[in-house]
Design a protein around this motif. Structure first.
Motif, mmCIF file in Angstrom:
data_model
loop_
_atom_site.group_PDB
_atom_site.id
_atom_site.type_symbol
_atom_site.label_atom_id
_atom_site.label_comp_id
_atom_site.label_asym_id
_atom_site.label_seq_id
_atom_site.Cartn_x
_atom_site.Cartn_y
_atom_site.Cartn_z
ATOM 1 N N ARG A 159 18.324 9.690 14.261
ATOM 2 C CA ARG A 159 17.571 10.418 15.281
ATOM 3 C C ARG A 159 17.614 9.694 16.624
ATOM 4 N NH1 ARG A 159 13.857 14.343 14.497
ATOM 5 N NH2 ARG A 159 13.810 13.782 12.308
ATOM 6 N N VAL A 160 17.404 8.377 16.599
ATOM 7 C CA VAL A 160 17.405 7.589 17.832
ATOM 8 C C VAL A 160 18.789 7.616 18.476
ATOM 9 C CG1 VAL A 160 17.233 5.237 18.749
ATOM 10 C CG2 VAL A 160 15.472 6.113 17.203
ATOM 11 N N VAL A 161 19.827 7.424 17.682
ATOM 12 C CA VAL A 161 21.193 7.434 18.208
ATOM 13 C C VAL A 161 21.516 8.794 18.819
ATOM 14 C CG1 VAL A 161 23.635 7.361 17.564
ATOM 15 C CG2 VAL A 161 22.063 5.598 16.737
ATOM 16 N N PHE A 162 21.200 9.855 18.120
ATOM 17 C CA PHE A 162 21.461 11.203 18.644
ATOM 18 C C PHE A 162 20.735 11.420 19.967
ATOM 19 C CE2 PHE A 162 20.230 15.654 19.125
ATOM 20 C CZ PHE A 162 21.482 16.246 19.168
ATOM 21 N N ASP A 163 19.462 11.059 20.017
ATOM 22 C CA ASP A 163 18.681 11.226 21.250
ATOM 23 C C ASP A 163 19.272 10.418 22.399
ATOM 24 O OD1 ASP A 163 16.949 13.010 20.034
ATOM 25 O OD2 ASP A 163 15.378 11.509 19.677
ATOM 26 N N GLU A 164 19.717 9.203 22.133
ATOM 27 C CA GLU A 164 20.306 8.371 23.183
ATOM 28 C C GLU A 164 21.629 8.942 23.671
ATOM 29 O OE1 GLU A 164 20.599 4.233 22.170
ATOM 30 O OE2 GLU A 164 18.456 4.109 21.666
ATOM 31 N N VAL A 165 22.476 9.357 22.750
ATOM 32 C CA VAL A 165 23.787 9.886 23.129
ATOM 33 C C VAL A 165 23.635 11.191 23.916
ATOM 34 C CG1 VAL A 165 25.942 10.864 22.230
ATOM 35 C CG2 VAL A 165 25.020 8.769 21.239
ATOM 36 N N CYS A 166 22.685 12.010 23.531
ATOM 37 C CA CYS A 166 22.529 13.329 24.146
ATOM 38 C C CYS A 166 21.447 13.383 25.227
ATOM 39 C CB CYS A 166 22.222 14.371 23.069
ATOM 40 S SG CYS A 166 23.624 14.692 21.984
ATOM 41 N N TYR B 205 19.904 23.211 25.941
ATOM 42 C CA TYR B 205 20.481 24.540 25.761
ATOM 43 C C TYR B 205 21.977 24.504 25.478
ATOM 44 C CZ TYR B 205 15.986 25.739 27.706
ATOM 45 O OH TYR B 205 14.642 25.839 27.919
ATOM 46 N N ASP B 206 22.582 23.334 25.582
ATOM 47 C CA ASP B 206 23.998 23.190 25.273
ATOM 48 C C ASP B 206 24.151 22.880 23.781
ATOM 49 O OD1 ASP B 206 26.721 22.845 25.252
ATOM 50 O OD2 ASP B 206 26.761 21.354 26.859
ATOM 51 N N THR B 207 23.870 23.906 22.999
ATOM 52 C CA THR B 207 23.840 23.720 21.546
ATOM 53 C C THR B 207 25.213 23.388 20.963
ATOM 54 O OG1 THR B 207 24.013 26.107 21.199
ATOM 55 C CG2 THR B 207 21.797 25.145 21.200
ATOM 56 N N ALA B 208 26.277 23.866 21.585
ATOM 57 C CA ALA B 208 27.614 23.573 21.054
ATOM 58 C C ALA B 208 27.896 22.073 21.118
ATOM 59 C CB ALA B 208 28.671 24.352 21.829
ATOM 60 N N ALA B 209 27.631 21.465 22.250
ATOM 61 C CA ALA B 209 27.885 20.033 22.398
ATOM 62 C C ALA B 209 26.953 19.224 21.503
ATOM 63 C CB ALA B 209 27.712 19.609 23.856
ATOM 64 N N ARG B 210 25.675 19.586 21.490
ATOM 65 C CA ARG B 210 24.705 18.837 20.692
ATOM 66 C C ARG B 210 25.021 18.949 19.199
ATOM 67 N NH1 ARG B 210 20.271 17.268 23.729
ATOM 68 N NH2 ARG B 210 18.856 17.300 21.947
ATOM 69 N N THR B 211 25.423 20.115 18.762
ATOM 70 C CA THR B 211 25.785 20.315 17.357
ATOM 71 C C THR B 211 27.022 19.507 17.001
ATOM 72 O OG1 THR B 211 24.818 22.524 17.357
ATOM 73 C CG2 THR B 211 26.423 22.042 15.623
ATOM 74 N N VAL C 32 28.078 16.704 18.401
ATOM 75 C CA VAL C 32 27.699 15.293 18.341
ATOM 76 C C VAL C 32 26.944 14.997 17.042
ATOM 77 C CG1 VAL C 32 26.262 13.502 19.400
ATOM 78 C CG2 VAL C 32 27.696 14.963 20.835
ATOM 79 N N ALA C 33 25.969 15.837 16.726
ATOM 80 C CA ALA C 33 25.186 15.626 15.504
ATOM 81 C C ALA C 33 26.081 15.652 14.267
ATOM 82 C CB ALA C 33 24.104 16.696 15.385
ATOM 83 N N SER C 34 27.014 16.570 14.247
ATOM 84 C CA SER C 34 27.919 16.695 13.107
ATOM 85 C C SER C 34 28.756 15.433 12.922
ATOM 86 C CB SER C 34 28.824 17.903 13.318
ATOM 87 O OG SER C 34 29.779 17.998 12.301
ATOM 88 N N ARG C 35 29.283 14.903 14.025
ATOM 89 C CA ARG C 35 30.111 13.701 13.944
ATOM 90 C C ARG C 35 29.295 12.476 13.543
ATOM 91 N NH1 ARG C 35 35.129 14.185 16.658
ATOM 92 N NH2 ARG C 35 35.860 16.252 16.068
ATOM 93 N N ILE C 36 28.083 12.370 14.059
ATOM 94 C CA ILE C 36 27.218 11.242 13.690
ATOM 95 C C ILE C 36 26.868 11.318 12.203
ATOM 96 C CG2 ILE C 36 24.916 10.241 13.988
ATOM 97 C CD1 ILE C 36 25.160 10.948 16.990
ATOM 98 N N LEU C 37 26.520 12.497 11.731
ATOM 99 C CA LEU C 37 26.195 12.661 10.308
ATOM 100 C C LEU C 37 27.405 12.390 9.419
ATOM 101 C CD1 LEU C 37 23.913 15.814 10.399
ATOM 102 C CD2 LEU C 37 23.245 13.475 9.793
ATOM 103 N N GLY D 247 29.154 8.919 18.429
ATOM 104 C CA GLY D 247 28.476 9.960 19.189
ATOM 105 C C GLY D 247 29.053 10.137 20.575
ATOM 106 N N HIS D 248 29.342 9.032 21.262
ATOM 107 C CA HIS D 248 29.924 9.122 22.609
ATOM 108 C C HIS D 248 31.339 9.702 22.563
ATOM 109 C CE1 HIS D 248 26.716 7.442 24.976
ATOM 110 N NE2 HIS D 248 26.583 6.452 24.108
ATOM 111 N N GLU D 249 32.104 9.327 21.553
ATOM 112 C CA GLU D 249 33.437 9.914 21.391
ATOM 113 C C GLU D 249 33.334 11.414 21.147
ATOM 114 O OE1 GLU D 249 35.236 7.662 18.240
ATOM 115 O OE2 GLU D 249 35.419 5.853 19.478
ATOM 116 N N ALA D 250 32.391 11.812 20.320
ATOM 117 C CA ALA D 250 32.200 13.237 20.036
ATOM 118 C C ALA D 250 31.749 13.981 21.284
ATOM 119 C CB ALA D 250 31.178 13.419 18.910
ATOM 120 N N LEU D 251 30.894 13.360 22.076
ATOM 121 C CA LEU D 251 30.423 13.994 23.303
ATOM 122 C C LEU D 251 31.581 14.208 24.270
ATOM 123 C CD1 LEU D 251 27.957 15.065 24.772
ATOM 124 C CD2 LEU D 251 27.559 12.755 25.638
#
Length: 66
Positions: A11-18, A24-30, A32-37, A54-58
């Motif tokens: 959760r912390v990593v996702f929040d920091e990366v995003c 509202y940019d659900t495509a990018a956030r999804t 990133v979350a998918s790659r982190i998971l 996460g940064h690579e995914a972003l």
């Protein structure tokens, strides 16, 4: 399923990366979350490695055009 400590790290990593990505940019956030998971599922649970993933995914994330 992840233990509570790992879940907190994710959760912390996702929040920091995003932090600069619109909620509202659900495509990018999804993306990133998918790659982190995926990384965590494969055993990469260090915060530093997850942030890198996460940064690579972003960087590769689809963008929403308005």
């Amino acid at each position: 399923m992840f233990d509570p400590a790992t879940t907190a790290i994710l959760r912390v990593v996702f929040d920091e990366v995003c932090e600069d990505v619109s909620r509202y940019d659900t495509a990018a956030r999804t993306h990133v979350a998918s790659r982190i998971l995926e990384a965590a599922t494969n055993g990469d649970v260090s915060p530093e490695r997850l942030k890198q993933v996460g940064h690579e995914a972003l960087h590769d994330a689809p963008t929403t055009w308005r």
